[in-house]
Design a protein around this motif. Structure first.
Motif, PDB file in Angstrom:
ATOM      1  N   ALA A 137       0.728  -1.212  -0.176  1.00 26.63           N
ATOM      2  CA  ALA A 137       0.065  -0.071   0.253  1.00 26.63           C
ATOM      3  C   ALA A 137       0.848   1.343  -0.109  1.00 26.63           C
ATOM      4  CB  ALA A 137      -0.777  -0.022   1.368  1.00 26.63           C
ATOM      5  N   ASN A 138       0.099   2.353  -0.377  1.00 25.97           N
ATOM      6  CA  ASN A 138       0.975   3.683  -0.550  1.00 25.97           C
ATOM      7  C   ASN A 138       0.677   4.316   1.107  1.00 25.97           C
ATOM      8  OD1 ASN A 138       0.645   6.768  -0.647  1.00 25.97           O
ATOM      9  ND2 ASN A 138       1.687   6.367  -2.267  1.00 25.97           N
ATOM     10  N   ALA A 139       1.489   4.825   1.896  1.00 22.19           N
ATOM     11  CA  ALA A 139       1.550   5.348   3.044  1.00 22.19           C
ATOM     12  C   ALA A 139       0.480   6.528   3.066  1.00 22.19           C
ATOM     13  CB  ALA A 139       2.801   5.581   3.701  1.00 22.19           C
ATOM     14  N   GLY A 140       0.805   7.354   2.131  1.00 19.35           N
ATOM     15  CA  GLY A 140      -0.062   8.608   2.239  1.00 19.35           C
ATOM     16  C   GLY A 140      -1.554   8.312   1.866  1.00 19.35           C
ATOM     17  N   GLN A 141      -1.921   7.255   0.891  1.00 17.48           N
ATOM     18  CA  GLN A 141      -3.174   6.950   0.883  1.00 17.48           C
ATOM     19  C   GLN A 141      -3.779   6.240   2.306  1.00 17.48           C
ATOM     20  OE1 GLN A 141      -2.829   4.411  -2.572  1.00 17.48           O
ATOM     21  NE2 GLN A 141      -3.320   6.294  -4.166  1.00 17.48           N
ATOM     22  N   MET A 142      -3.115   5.560   2.693  1.00 22.34           N
ATOM     23  CA  MET A 142      -3.503   4.956   3.928  1.00 22.34           C
ATOM     24  C   MET A 142      -4.022   6.139   5.190  1.00 22.34           C
ATOM     25  SD  MET A 142      -2.120   1.787   6.196  1.00 22.34           S
ATOM     26  CE  MET A 142      -0.546   2.673   6.788  1.00 22.34           C
ATOM     27  N   ILE A 143      -2.835   7.042   4.985  1.00 22.34           N
ATOM     28  CA  ILE A 143      -2.848   8.353   6.044  1.00 22.34           C
ATOM     29  C   ILE A 143      -4.250   8.955   5.715  1.00 22.34           C
ATOM     30  CG2 ILE A 143      -1.979  10.309   7.014  1.00 22.34           C
ATOM     31  CD1 ILE A 143       0.551   9.122   6.520  1.00 22.34           C
ATOM     32  N   PHE A 193       4.366   9.777  11.626  1.00 28.67           N
ATOM     33  CA  PHE A 193       4.211   9.331  10.392  1.00 28.67           C
ATOM     34  C   PHE A 193       3.396  10.096   9.166  1.00 28.67           C
ATOM     35  CE2 PHE A 193       1.603   5.429   8.461  1.00 28.67           C
ATOM     36  CZ  PHE A 193       2.652   4.898   7.904  1.00 28.67           C
ATOM     37  N   HIS A 194       4.240  10.065   7.932  1.00 27.72           N
ATOM     38  CA  HIS A 194       3.986  10.872   6.847  1.00 27.72           C
ATOM     39  C   HIS A 194       3.999   9.816   5.575  1.00 27.72           C
ATOM     40  CE1 HIS A 194       7.781  11.410   4.944  1.00 27.72           C
ATOM     41  NE2 HIS A 194       8.130  11.061   6.109  1.00 27.72           N
ATOM     42  N   GLY A 195       3.494  10.732   4.596  1.00 29.29           N
ATOM     43  CA  GLY A 195       3.403   9.944   3.397  1.00 29.29           C
ATOM     44  C   GLY A 195       3.211  11.055   2.183  1.00 29.29           C
ATOM     45  N   PRO A 239       2.562  16.113   0.384  1.00 31.50           N
ATOM     46  CA  PRO A 239       2.651  15.508   1.669  1.00 31.50           C
ATOM     47  C   PRO A 239       1.623  15.601   2.579  1.00 31.50           C
ATOM     48  CG  PRO A 239       3.714  17.722   1.740  1.00 31.50           C
ATOM     49  CD  PRO A 239       3.301  17.296   0.468  1.00 31.50           C
ATOM     50  N   ILE A 240       1.485  14.504   3.244  1.00 36.01           N
ATOM     51  CA  ILE A 240       0.427  14.355   4.454  1.00 36.01           C
ATOM     52  C   ILE A 240       0.813  13.807   5.514  1.00 36.01           C
ATOM     53  CG2 ILE A 240      -0.433  12.212   3.577  1.00 36.01           C
ATOM     54  CD1 ILE A 240      -3.240  13.004   4.238  1.00 36.01           C
ATOM     55  N   LEU A 241       0.409  14.370   6.649  1.00 37.14           N
ATOM     56  CA  LEU A 241       0.848  13.678   8.046  1.00 37.14           C
ATOM     57  C   LEU A 241      -0.448  12.882   8.751  1.00 37.14           C
ATOM     58  CD1 LEU A 241       2.781  16.926   9.327  1.00 37.14           C
ATOM     59  CD2 LEU A 241       3.963  14.955   8.073  1.00 37.14           C
ATOM     60  N   LEU A 242       0.040  11.907   9.533  1.00 34.42           N
ATOM     61  CA  LEU A 242      -0.982  11.299  10.336  1.00 34.42           C
ATOM     62  C   LEU A 242      -1.564  12.052  11.587  1.00 34.42           C
ATOM     63  CD1 LEU A 242      -2.497   8.393  10.605  1.00 34.42           C
ATOM     64  CD2 LEU A 242      -0.646   7.807  12.544  1.00 34.42           C
ATOM     65  N   TYR A 243      -2.708  12.274  11.689  1.00 33.70           N
ATOM     66  CA  TYR A 243      -3.325  12.958  12.722  1.00 33.70           C
ATOM     67  C   TYR A 243      -3.071  12.556  13.926  1.00 33.70           C
ATOM     68  CZ  TYR A 243      -6.868  15.847  15.119  1.00 33.70           C
ATOM     69  OH  TYR A 243      -7.476  16.476  16.299  1.00 33.70           O
ATOM     70  N   ARG A 244      -2.625  13.173  14.889  1.00 37.84           N
ATOM     71  CA  ARG A 244      -2.332  12.917  16.333  1.00 37.84           C
ATOM     72  C   ARG A 244      -3.318  13.330  17.149  1.00 37.84           C
ATOM     73  NH1 ARG A 244       1.474  15.749  18.263  1.00 37.84           N
ATOM     74  NH2 ARG A 244       2.127  14.117  19.958  1.00 37.84           N
ATOM     75  N   THR A 245      -4.076  12.213  17.900  1.00 41.88           N
ATOM     76  CA  THR A 245      -5.319  12.884  18.657  1.00 41.88           C
ATOM     77  C   THR A 245      -4.836  13.470  19.884  1.00 41.88           C
ATOM     78  OG1 THR A 245      -5.161  10.574  19.979  1.00 41.88           O
ATOM     79  CG2 THR A 245      -6.340  10.513  17.884  1.00 41.88           C
ATOM     80  N   ALA A 246      -3.748  13.469  20.273  1.00 44.68           N
ATOM     81  CA  ALA A 246      -3.438  14.349  21.667  1.00 44.68           C
ATOM     82  C   ALA A 246      -3.397  15.808  21.170  1.00 44.68           C
ATOM     83  CB  ALA A 246      -1.998  13.928  22.063  1.00 44.68           C
ATOM     84  N   LYS A 247      -3.195  16.007  19.998  1.00 43.00           N
ATOM     85  CA  LYS A 247      -3.334  17.402  19.571  1.00 43.00           C
ATOM     86  C   LYS A 247      -4.852  18.028  19.670  1.00 43.00           C
ATOM     87  CE  LYS A 247      -1.432  18.876  15.563  1.00 43.00           C
ATOM     88  NZ  LYS A 247      -1.255  18.670  14.133  1.00 43.00           N
ATOM     89  N   THR A 248      -5.738  17.132  19.829  1.00 38.26           N
ATOM     90  CA  THR A 248      -7.190  17.449  19.933  1.00 38.26           C
ATOM     91  C   THR A 248      -7.222  18.318  21.258  1.00 38.26           C
ATOM     92  OG1 THR A 248      -7.936  15.842  18.784  1.00 38.26           O
ATOM     93  CG2 THR A 248      -9.752  16.934  19.779  1.00 38.26           C
ATOM     94  N   ALA A 249      -7.866  19.592  21.385  1.00 41.36           N
ATOM     95  CA  ALA A 249      -7.907  20.098  22.414  1.00 41.36           C
ATOM     96  C   ALA A 249      -9.041  19.851  23.233  1.00 41.36           C
ATOM     97  CB  ALA A 249      -7.990  22.069  22.380  1.00 41.36           C
ATOM     98  N   ILE A 250      -9.051  19.734  24.582  1.00 42.54           N
ATOM     99  CA  ILE A 250     -10.104  19.256  25.721  1.00 42.54           C
ATOM    100  C   ILE A 250     -11.004  20.586  25.842  1.00 42.54           C
ATOM    101  CG2 ILE A 250     -10.779  18.388  27.592  1.00 42.54           C
ATOM    102  CD1 ILE A 250      -9.573  16.463  25.699  1.00 42.54           C
TER     103      ILE A 250
END
Length: 568
Positions: free
Chosen positions: A364-370, A435-437, A448-459
């Protein structure tokens, strides 16, 4: 006869062309009639309510909005038993003539089954597109009635209310030292499938003839017709409103029995929070809930041919905690009451993410999976961002990193760890191992695309909707505008261009004037089309509803074709 001339009255014999409808007037007419319905209900003028609903369901505007709803939602391309969908402007225009109560006869539902989390299946009935439009039309008149007469702490399938509001109310009810300590977790067994037809026909304030036809339409399964003697099928547009109409009144009943006076209220502390057919009821003791509250609820449901599910109904102490709508609420040893993502919700979410990594395999392509992963990660994080989820988000990101690392190493078993890290992981600010692709574009390039990090989500704590707030009442217009602004600000976080356009337009579509929301969706419209040299700059962009975008393009294409013919 023009659309503008017939907006509030009966539809004309020859409906106007779909792309020439003036949507601003359509929305204004429907909202004005719905506001008048609310006013008449509060004055207990039920004869006036009936006449206003008749006017709305026989109006050009009502039919236009009903057709728009069923052709713009996710099920627009899903046909019923007749195999028909309305996917062209011509079919939508012709549909006006089919939305008439006179000689109307709904067709059977197409029965399908969807899997449940416990391994069982849930039956789903898919009406034909015409029947869905008729339901959407009559819902325009029914929904203001149900909304105005609903329990204050009912949150499921109601306009402008959501799970976060229900969870916030649970926290508010239980977070004080003096709050109730016992909770009845209730679940109604097969609620949609078992509601009494006789009860609905006797108590739901809408055209009884039309309602009876919907309830008795039956369903088709394996080319056989089966009669429906009870229940309102899941899958119908009007079904959630009918279910709410049937369950409304439970909160008032509990208040009359256990909170009629201040003394009773302090003694029993009985409060209801309901989301569709799931609910909790608080109380000061297990005995109170088991032998007084539960029998009262069972009697209320029995009148509607419903019953509690013995498997899912239980009585729990707040220190033990309970799961509700994907989150766990519990009072900890320090006295704090916290909402956190439930273990079941977390387990199902991680299983879904893991299945996606596994499904893409080694080639698979990492970017498409992200690109597939990011909406899932962002959606789950935004749902839980109102709870105490920070530590859970950190654990989720760590688990996803470990999964991504194993996936990358399996793809290149002969490469060392340094090579794999350099190819699939990068540094962004203070964060390493992101993680990126690369995602291919239509022009043959990549971005380019970066994997979203849930910890960046503000509470952010949810500001619960006020119990008596009514989206059909003009007095609450400013209140709902403020809530929409706050919600969209969270939704559009990180979407710089879209957020800038949304703010620049005041959150409204410039064509129809209606609000741009997650539910309505939007398209980016190039004022000067790209094929004619238009650029992706803010000055050349607008956010439009999908239907308004198609309307604009249809008019411009028609104008250019006319000019071209004149030029010849």
């Amino acid at each position: 006869m023009s659309a503008a001339a017939t907006l509030a009255g009966a539809a004309p014999r020859l409906a106007t062309d779909w792309h020439s409808i003036i949507w601003k007037k359509v929305y204004r007419t429907v909202r004005r009639l719905q506001a008048r319905i609310v006013k008449a209900i509060r004055a207990s003028r039920w004869g006036k309510v009936k006449s206003l609903v008749y006017l709305l369901t026989h109006s050009f505007s009502g039919r236009a909005l009903a057709i728009l709803r069923v052709t713009n939602n996710r099920g627009a391309s899903t046909p019923g038993v007749d195999g028909v969908i309305w996917d062209t402007p011509e079919l939508k225009t012709a549909a006006f003539h089919t939305l008439r109560a006179h000689h109307y006869s709904p067709q059977p539902l197409r029965r399908v089954y969807i899997p449940k989390s416990n391994g069982k299946t849930r039956p789903l009935g898919i009406p034909t597109i015409r029947d869905r439009a008729m339901q959407a039309l009559y819902l325009l008149g029914l929904d203001p009635i149900v909304e105005t007469t609903s329990d204050a702490n009912s949150y499921g399938f109601r306009s402008q209310r959501c799970c976060a509001d229900a969870l916030a109310q649970c926290h508010t009810t239980l977070n004080q030292a003096s709050s109730a300590t016992w909770i009845l977790e209730g679940d109604i067994k097969s609620c949609f499938d078992r509601i009494s037809h006789n009860w609905l026909l006797a108590h739901v304030p809408m055209d009884k003839t039309i309602l009876k036809k919907w309830l008795k339409a039956g369903f088709m399964e394996k080319r056989l017709w089966f009669a429906t003697t009870e229940g309102t099928p899941q899958g119908g547009i009007v079904s959630p409103a009918l279910a709410n109409a049937a369950l409304n009144g439970l909160e008032r009943l509990l208040r009359q029995r256990f909170a009629a006076t201040v003394r009773q209220q302090k003694k029993h502390k009985v409060h209801l929070v309901r989301y569709a057919d799931d609910f909790i009821i608080t109380g000061t003791s297990k005995v109170l809930l088991e032998y007084e509250v539960k029998p009262l609820v069972e009697q209320f449901l029995k009148e509607r041919s419903l019953e509690l599910s013995h498997e899912k109904t239980s009585i729990t102490h707040v220190q033990t905690g309970f799961d509700f709508l994907g989150q766990n609420l519990r009072r900890y040893h320090d006295g704090k009451v916290l909402l956190k993502p439930s273990r079941k919700s977390l387990r199902n979410f991680l299983a879904k993410v893991g299945a996606l990594f596994k499904g893409y395999g080694r080639h698979a392509n990492a970017g498409q999976m992200i690109q597939k992963l990011n909406p899932i990660l962002r959606g789950w994080a935004l749902y839980h961002c109102h709870a105490s989820s920070k530590s859970t988000f950190a654990k989720v990101d760590d688990w996803i990193f470990q999964t991504a690392w194993r996936w990358a190493r399996r793809r290149h078993p002969r490469k060392n760890a340094t090579w794999v890290k350099k190819k699939y992981f990068t540094r962004v600010g203070n964060a390493d191992w992101v993680f990126h692709g690369q995602v291919p574009t239509k022009e043959g390039k990549t971005w380019p695309i970066l994997l979203y990090r849930t910890a960046k989500t503000a509470i952010q704590r949810q500001v619960k909707i006020q119990g008596d707030a009514n989206p059909y009442d003009p007095e609450w217009e400013a209140y709902f505008e403020e809530r929409l602004q706050a919600r969209m600000a969270r939704t559009l976080a990180g979407k710089g261009k879209t957020k800038a356009l949304w703010q620049q337009q005041g959150g409204r579509c410039p064509v129809c004037g209606d609000a741009l929301t997650e539910e309505s969706g939007w398209h980016h419209h190039h004022i000067l089309w790209r094929v004619y040299g238009g650029e992706d700059q803010l000055a050349n962009l607008q956010l439009l509803h999908p239907n308004c975008h198609r309307q604009i393009h249809s008019k411009e294409l028609s104008g250019r074709e006319t000019a071209s013919r004149k030029g010849r």
